[in-house]
Design a protein around this motif. Structure first.
Motif, PDB file in Angstrom:
ATOM      1  N   GLU A 118       0.836  -1.204   0.000  1.00  0.00           N
ATOM      2  CA  GLU A 118       0.000   0.000   0.000  1.00  0.00           C
ATOM      3  C   GLU A 118       0.869   1.251   0.000  1.00  0.00           C
ATOM      4  OE1 GLU A 118      -2.453  -0.473   3.414  1.00  0.00           O
ATOM      5  OE2 GLU A 118      -3.816  -1.932   2.465  1.00  0.00           O
ATOM      6  N   GLN A 119       1.952   1.224   0.806  1.00  0.00           N
ATOM      7  CA  GLN A 119       2.877   2.357   0.844  1.00  0.00           C
ATOM      8  C   GLN A 119       3.574   2.526  -0.496  1.00  0.00           C
ATOM      9  OE1 GLN A 119       3.546   4.601   3.538  1.00  0.00           O
ATOM     10  NE2 GLN A 119       4.482   5.635   1.802  1.00  0.00           N
TER      11      GLN A 119
ATOM     12  N   GLN B 298       2.381   1.586  -3.469  1.00  0.00           N
ATOM     13  CA  GLN B 298       1.410   2.111  -4.439  1.00  0.00           C
ATOM     14  C   GLN B 298       1.196   3.609  -4.231  1.00  0.00           C
ATOM     15  OE1 GLN B 298      -2.022  -0.357  -3.826  1.00  0.00           O
ATOM     16  NE2 GLN B 298      -1.188  -2.090  -4.970  1.00  0.00           N
ATOM     17  N   GLN B 299       1.125   4.010  -2.964  1.00  0.00           N
ATOM     18  CA  GLN B 299       0.946   5.430  -2.658  1.00  0.00           C
ATOM     19  C   GLN B 299       2.143   6.239  -3.152  1.00  0.00           C
ATOM     20  OE1 GLN B 299       0.353   6.240   1.507  1.00  0.00           O
ATOM     21  NE2 GLN B 299       0.344   8.447   1.250  1.00  0.00           N
ATOM     22  N   THR B 300       3.337   5.719  -2.917  1.00  0.00           N
ATOM     23  CA  THR B 300       4.548   6.419  -3.344  1.00  0.00           C
ATOM     24  C   THR B 300       4.647   6.440  -4.862  1.00  0.00           C
ATOM     25  OG1 THR B 300       5.652   5.655  -1.324  1.00  0.00           O
ATOM     26  CG2 THR B 300       7.059   6.545  -3.066  1.00  0.00           C
TER      27      THR B 300
ATOM     28  N   ALA C 159       2.167   6.525  -6.921  1.00  0.00           N
ATOM     29  CA  ALA C 159       1.228   7.559  -7.366  1.00  0.00           C
ATOM     30  C   ALA C 159       1.824   8.951  -7.165  1.00  0.00           C
ATOM     31  CB  ALA C 159      -0.084   7.425  -6.600  1.00  0.00           C
ATOM     32  N   GLN C 160       2.504   9.143  -6.024  1.00  0.00           N
ATOM     33  CA  GLN C 160       3.136  10.440  -5.755  1.00  0.00           C
ATOM     34  C   GLN C 160       4.235  10.727  -6.769  1.00  0.00           C
ATOM     35  OE1 GLN C 160       4.396   9.889  -1.687  1.00  0.00           O
ATOM     36  NE2 GLN C 160       2.517  10.732  -0.841  1.00  0.00           N
TER      37      GLN C 160
END
Length: 358
Positions: free
Chosen positions: A187-188, A190-192, A194-195
């Motif tokens: 999840e981290q 995927q979030q990174t 996206a960032q």
């Protein structure tokens, strides 16, 4: 040419009105140069943020890879324990079946040794009966020994089952923890990701904006510098043909017109539109008598179809100095001056109307 020195000289000559005009020109030359710097600063900041975030992303990817390997190893270990328990269960079943069979044999031997089973003829048993009893005793002892071995084997199997079951439970707990950790890391990640994607788009936009601002500043500076061109004619302003695509007037000129045509009287004085040096002067079948001036702002100015040329190659001229007279020499349909401006000698022509006080 040093712009500040030129402006200072002009201020002394031309008074307050000229002062305002020259200050505006100076601002036009310098102000656009600050815009690319601002854009570059924003682009640099975003690029630095992107570098940091990309490093973090690589770290998260490495963590996820390690956790995935750990989960895979635990799943393999769990499968081994489950397979071992299955084998132990099968082995235990076989041993229990063997123990049951041995217990049946033991019961039979014990029953055969009961007093009622002994046939006695007279006061003493026969030798045959004693021998049979001895054999039954030996068989019973062997059965008891086998039974003890199988029961010990069953105990070992039960101990292995207990240990393996405990290991299985522990592995399941480890696997659950590892899977939870992997999910959090994914999840981290995927979030990174996206960032990083959003920031990359921002960096690309800022880079594009910076490049556009740089180009606009360059064009503004060039235009501001070129705006110091004066009219090359001395008579009334009358333009017969502008810059760009047009119908071929002679059948030999082509449809692209790299300048503007000023009409006037034959012999009208043609002057330098800006200080410069004579790059070339002479005659061409298409241009007729011509003069080309090179200027300190990087531009070249062109004067075609002259009746006569008043300067020679290499000469220095000031704005307003005569370079020739208007005529109709070369590929021409009438008396006029073809005036052109370019950034490179004989190429990169621009519309002179944007640089002249028309």
């Amino acid at each position: 040419m040093n712009k500040h020195v030129t402006v200072a000289k002009l201020l002394k000559k031309e008074g307050v009105t000229s002062l305002k005009k020259k200050i505006f020109l100076l601002l036009a030359l310098t102000f656009p140069l600050f815009q690319p710097a601002v854009s570059y600063a924003a682009e640099t900041k975003s690029s630095e943020e992107l570098t940091v975030l990309t490093t973090e992303l690589a770290s998260y990817e490495e963590e996820v890879t390690t956790s995935q390997q750990k989960v895979t190893a635990l799943e393999s270990q769990l499968a081994d324990y489950q397979e071992e328990l299955t084998q132990l269960a099968q082995e235990s079943q076989e041993v229990q079946t063997q123990i049951a069979a041995l217990n049946d044999q033991k019961a039979q031997h014990q029953e055969s040794q009961a007093p009622s089973s002994l046939v006695v003829d007279g006061p003493q048993a026969t030798i045959q009966q004693l021998r049979k009893f001895s054999e039954q005793q030996a068989a019973l002892r062997e059965v008891n020994q086998q039974l003890a071995e199988k029961e010990a084997q069953q105990q070992r199997i039960t101990s292995y089952q207990t240990l393996t079951q405990a290991q299985l439970v522990h592995s399941k707990e480890q696997l659950a923890t590892a899977q939870k950790e992997l999910q959090s890391q994914q999840e981290q990640l995927q979030q990174t990701q996206a960032q990083v994607q959003d920031l990359q788009e921002k960096v690309d936009k800022e880079a594009k904006a910076a490049e556009e601002a740089k180009q606009k500043a360059k064009e503004a500076a060039e235009k501001a510098a070129a705006s110091e061109f004066s009219l090359p004619i001395t008579g009334a302003v009358s333009i017969s043909s502008g810059f760009g695509t047009r119908a071929d007037p002679t059948g030999f000129s082509g449809t692209q017109h790299d300048g503007i045509d000023f009409t006037g009287q034959a012999g009208e004085k043609i002057v330098a539109a800006r200080d410069g040096q004579v790059e070339d002067a002479g005659y061409g079948p298409s241009t007729g008598n011509y003069v080309i001036l090179a200027h300190d702002n990087g531009f070249y100015s062109y004067y075609f179809h002259l009746t006569a040329v008043s300067v020679s190659k290499g000469a220095t001229v000031a704005v307003g100095d005569q370079v020739g007279t208007m005529g109709t020499t070369g590929n021409s349909t009438g008396v006029h001056l073809h005036f052109g401006l370019s950034k490179t000698l004989w190429s990169d022509f621009v519309d002179p109307a944007a640089y002249l006080p028309l």
